[in-house]
Every structure is written in structure tokens, then in C-alpha cells.
Design a protein around this motif. Sequence first.
Motif, PDB file in Angstrom:
ATOM      1  N   ALA A 106       2.677 -12.453  -5.249  1.00  0.00           N
ATOM      2  CA  ALA A 106       3.729 -12.174  -4.277  1.00  0.00           C
ATOM      3  C   ALA A 106       3.107 -11.666  -2.979  1.00  0.00           C
ATOM      4  O   ALA A 106       3.258 -10.520  -2.619  1.00  0.00           O
ATOM      5  CB  ALA A 106       4.721 -11.170  -4.839  1.00  0.00           C
ATOM      6  N   VAL A 107       2.409 -12.559  -2.313  1.00  0.00           N
ATOM      7  CA  VAL A 107       1.772 -12.190  -1.057  1.00  0.00           C
ATOM      8  C   VAL A 107       2.791 -12.337   0.068  1.00  0.00           C
ATOM      9  O   VAL A 107       3.468 -13.355   0.176  1.00  0.00           O
ATOM     10  CB  VAL A 107       0.548 -13.103  -0.794  1.00  0.00           C
ATOM     11  CG1 VAL A 107      -0.077 -12.774   0.548  1.00  0.00           C
ATOM     12  CG2 VAL A 107      -0.456 -12.952  -1.918  1.00  0.00           C
ATOM     13  N   LEU A 108       2.917 -11.286   0.872  1.00  0.00           N
ATOM     14  CA  LEU A 108       3.806 -11.347   2.028  1.00  0.00           C
ATOM     15  C   LEU A 108       2.955 -11.042   3.255  1.00  0.00           C
ATOM     16  O   LEU A 108       2.645  -9.890   3.538  1.00  0.00           O
ATOM     17  CB  LEU A 108       4.953 -10.341   1.868  1.00  0.00           C
ATOM     18  CG  LEU A 108       5.955 -10.215   3.018  1.00  0.00           C
ATOM     19  CD1 LEU A 108       6.456 -11.569   3.480  1.00  0.00           C
ATOM     20  CD2 LEU A 108       7.131  -9.344   2.609  1.00  0.00           C
ATOM     21  N   LEU A 165       6.940 -17.163  -4.223  1.00  0.00           N
ATOM     22  CA  LEU A 165       7.644 -16.480  -5.314  1.00  0.00           C
ATOM     23  C   LEU A 165       8.225 -17.510  -6.285  1.00  0.00           C
ATOM     24  O   LEU A 165       8.135 -17.356  -7.509  1.00  0.00           O
ATOM     25  CB  LEU A 165       8.759 -15.591  -4.740  1.00  0.00           C
ATOM     26  CG  LEU A 165       9.594 -14.794  -5.739  1.00  0.00           C
ATOM     27  CD1 LEU A 165       8.739 -13.777  -6.499  1.00  0.00           C
ATOM     28  CD2 LEU A 165      10.754 -14.078  -5.058  1.00  0.00           C
ATOM     29  N   ALA A 166       8.792 -18.592  -5.732  1.00  0.00           N
ATOM     30  CA  ALA A 166       9.357 -19.650  -6.582  1.00  0.00           C
ATOM     31  C   ALA A 166       8.269 -20.287  -7.451  1.00  0.00           C
ATOM     32  O   ALA A 166       8.465 -20.484  -8.649  1.00  0.00           O
ATOM     33  CB  ALA A 166      10.042 -20.710  -5.720  1.00  0.00           C
ATOM     34  N   ALA A 167       7.117 -20.573  -6.831  1.00  0.00           N
ATOM     35  CA  ALA A 167       6.021 -21.190  -7.589  1.00  0.00           C
ATOM     36  C   ALA A 167       5.567 -20.253  -8.695  1.00  0.00           C
ATOM     37  O   ALA A 167       5.273 -20.681  -9.813  1.00  0.00           O
ATOM     38  CB  ALA A 167       4.861 -21.516  -6.655  1.00  0.00           C
ATOM     39  N   CYS A 168       5.522 -18.976  -8.395  1.00  0.00           N
ATOM     40  CA  CYS A 168       5.047 -17.987  -9.365  1.00  0.00           C
ATOM     41  C   CYS A 168       6.038 -17.821 -10.518  1.00  0.00           C
ATOM     42  O   CYS A 168       5.658 -17.818 -11.682  1.00  0.00           O
ATOM     43  CB  CYS A 168       4.744 -16.690  -8.613  1.00  0.00           C
ATOM     44  SG  CYS A 168       5.485 -15.215  -9.291  1.00  0.00           S
ATOM     45  N   ILE A 169       7.329 -17.745 -10.191  1.00  0.00           N
ATOM     46  CA  ILE A 169       8.336 -17.605 -11.247  1.00  0.00           C
ATOM     47  C   ILE A 169       8.389 -18.882 -12.089  1.00  0.00           C
ATOM     48  O   ILE A 169       8.637 -18.841 -13.290  1.00  0.00           O
ATOM     49  CB  ILE A 169       9.730 -17.316 -10.650  1.00  0.00           C
ATOM     50  CG1 ILE A 169       9.733 -15.977  -9.917  1.00  0.00           C
ATOM     51  CG2 ILE A 169      10.804 -17.305 -11.730  1.00  0.00           C
ATOM     52  CD1 ILE A 169      11.032 -15.683  -9.183  1.00  0.00           C
ATOM     53  N   GLY A 201       4.864 -17.098 -15.379  1.00  0.00           N
ATOM     54  CA  GLY A 201       5.973 -16.457 -14.683  1.00  0.00           C
ATOM     55  C   GLY A 201       7.268 -16.567 -15.456  1.00  0.00           C
ATOM     56  O   GLY A 201       7.997 -15.593 -15.609  1.00  0.00           O
ATOM     57  N   ARG A 202       7.535 -17.768 -15.976  1.00  0.00           N
ATOM     58  CA  ARG A 202       8.761 -17.974 -16.758  1.00  0.00           C
ATOM     59  C   ARG A 202       8.784 -17.073 -17.980  1.00  0.00           C
ATOM     60  O   ARG A 202       9.799 -16.485 -18.314  1.00  0.00           O
ATOM     61  CB  ARG A 202       8.879 -19.429 -17.213  1.00  0.00           C
ATOM     62  CG  ARG A 202       9.367 -20.343 -16.117  1.00  0.00           C
ATOM     63  CD  ARG A 202       9.949 -21.640 -16.679  1.00  0.00           C
ATOM     64  NE  ARG A 202      10.509 -22.435 -15.619  1.00  0.00           N
ATOM     65  CZ  ARG A 202      11.741 -22.298 -15.151  1.00  0.00           C
ATOM     66  NH1 ARG A 202      12.562 -21.419 -15.697  1.00  0.00           N
ATOM     67  NH2 ARG A 202      12.175 -23.037 -14.156  1.00  0.00           N
ATOM     68  N   ALA A 203       7.636 -16.981 -18.649  1.00  0.00           N
ATOM     69  CA  ALA A 203       7.558 -16.152 -19.851  1.00  0.00           C
ATOM     70  C   ALA A 203       7.769 -14.685 -19.509  1.00  0.00           C
ATOM     71  O   ALA A 203       8.464 -13.962 -20.224  1.00  0.00           O
ATOM     72  CB  ALA A 203       6.221 -16.357 -20.535  1.00  0.00           C
TER      73      ALA A 203
END
Lengths: 201, 201
Positions: B80-82, B99-103, B108-110
Amino acid sequence: MADTVPRRPAVPRPGGRTARVRERIMDATVQLVGKHGLAGLRYDELAELAGVHKSSVYRNWPERETLVSEALRRYAAETAVLADTGDLRRDLVEFLVELAACIDSPTGRALQSAAHTGQQTPSVARAVAAVFEQRLAIMRTRVDAAVERGELPPVDVYFFGELLCSPVHLYLSRGVRPFTRAVAEQVTDVVLAGIRETARR
Amino acid sequence: MADTVPRRPAVPRPGGRTARVRERIMDATVQLVGKHGLAGLRYDELAELAGVHKSSVYRNWPERETLVSEALRRYAAETAVLADTGDLRRDLVEFLVELAACIDSPTGRALQSAAHTGQQTPSVARAVAAVFEQRLAIMRTRVDAAVERGELPPVDVYFFGELLCSPVHLYLSRGVRPFTRAVAEQVTDVVLAGIRETARR
């Protein structure tokens, strides 16, 4: 009181015996899904809780998927009311407050959890999708009316609905801050102002 | 290659053996948490996957909670780099896309799923809360800089962050539409316009 339903399903009369039995089975389904998750629903436990014969459940809902789907739709219809008082802001705030109460109820939390977890079988996924479709249709009707009256510029209903509803889900799943009426008002105000403002560009 | 770490923990040197062992253990923790959920993490399986002695894990992280918490924080810091390029809109869009790619990654899903389910023990809940605190702090730093430069009116960072990030979570958990860069831009534009517009009232 007899706990059976007619062998050849009669047209359900509101308030009739068939309707009452159906009501008890639906209530028990929602309760048990809330307790064990969707995957843990057992017809024998369901029949006992509803006070009906197991055969009454099997006869009317031979497919577990149909039963869960019907119970989920019923849950959605009862809990996500989006009125049309002519005041869009007021109706949306009320809707978000009710959505929060519904997600935050024991049944709502269990259903959310079931939707998120690996318990999610294809049939359950279809039922969850059906609930979502129903909510989206309700949102579409209300938004279309608002657009027609000039309360709102034309908008992608899916995007608009998710933008409004997703903070409710995240506030409740985080559990850091409550989703109060003040937050519902703030979300509604920012989203409505943002949609109107970006449409002008 | 030796798979032990010094008995009296040395100050970790970046790229040193201690750091590499630690890295392998962290990677394996994230992998296994992704596979079994947080509650299913076992030190013997972890040590095997990381290619270290089980004692290396126990010695450095006698408390499972500390290990999971460290792995979760590491995951959060990496994903989550901002950035602060001076262009708030651009930085937020980039953040939402990442964030979407990470989730949406298997890990991320797990982790999301573990955070939502009954697997959530108090220690896991604390680790999840720590990850969230870290993300909130990152968001606060970026928002404060934007307010200072007059890019944004003063705003409740919690509310602002949730309004921005929650559609990412809901789009991905529903799985009805992908959370694309175009959606990230649309969310950012509506939220920024809405925050600026409502602050004027």
C-alpha cells in the motif's frame, strides 16, 4: 396445529396455513444460516426449528439452493428498503442507515461472512448474486426517478450504488468506528456533490 | 547454506544472513497464511517451506502473534504505497490501483478472507488492526501534505480514506465488475470533488 403443507401446493393465500408454514421455514432458514453459515444448513435441524416435518421442507424445496436463495431474497427485500419520498438525499441516508442495521444484525453478519468465505459454493454464490441483483434493481428504480426529476445527472447505477454502500460494509467489517446516521449523511452528501460536480466538467 | 540464525540475535545487516533468513520466514508466513488462513499457520510447515530449522522460527518469534503481525505489517508496507508526487489526484489513483492488485492477489484475498471470518482470534484481530493503523498513518501523512498545500480542505482522514478505499474492497468481493484504473479515476474524482464541494457549504 398441523405442520404439513398440501401435497399438491395450493396457490399460497396470504395468512393461510401454507403461507404460515412457508414463513416459519424461511425464518428458520435465515436463523440457521446466521448460526452455521450457508454451508452448514441441515434440513433436519431446519425442520425441527421451524416445527414442521422434514418432508415439508423437502417437498417444497427439493433443492437446497432454491431454499437458501429464496431465504436470501426475502432477507434482502425486508432489509434494503429504498423509499421514494421525492427527496433523494433523505431516501439515500435512510437506506444507508437501514443497510448498516441489517449488515450489523447477527444474521446479516453471518450472511456477509458466508459470502466472503470459502464456504461459498457455486449455488451460494448464485444466491448472493441474486440478492445483489435485487438491491441493484431497487437502486436503479430510485436513481432513474431522480434523474427524470433532475435531482441527479445521468449516472452509472452500479458505480453510484457501490460508492454509496461500500463505506457501510467497510466501517462495519473494520469495527473501528460505528456507521452512524451522521456518517450516512456525510457519505450521501459527498457522493451526491461529487457526482453532480464531476458531471458538469 | 546454513539455515540457522545466530543464537544471540545480531543487529540485522541488510542483505546479511540474518536478514535473508528472516526474509525467507516472512515470505513463508505470508504464503501459508494465504493458503490456510491465519488460524492454520503451523511452525513445522513454516520452517519446512522457509528451509530453516523450526527452532529458528521459535527462537525469533516465540509468540505466533508477533510473527503473523510482523508478516502482515510487511505485507501492508510492501503493497500500500502512497507516493507524494505533489499531484494528489494522481497519487490517489495510483494507490487505489495498487490496493486493488494487492487485495486481488491470492495472498491478499486470503488475508481479507481471514480478516472477515470466524478464524479471527483476538491476536489475529490485533494484527489486522495494526495493518490498518499503518495504512491510515500513510494516508494521514499524504492528506496532511495536501491540506497544507491547499489541494484539499481539512478533512477527517479516516472518513476520507474509507470513502476512497471501500469501493475497491466491494468491487473485488462482489466480483461482478473489475476494479480498473478507469474506476479508480472515477472514484477519486467523485470523492475529491465531493469533499471540496461540501467543505464550501
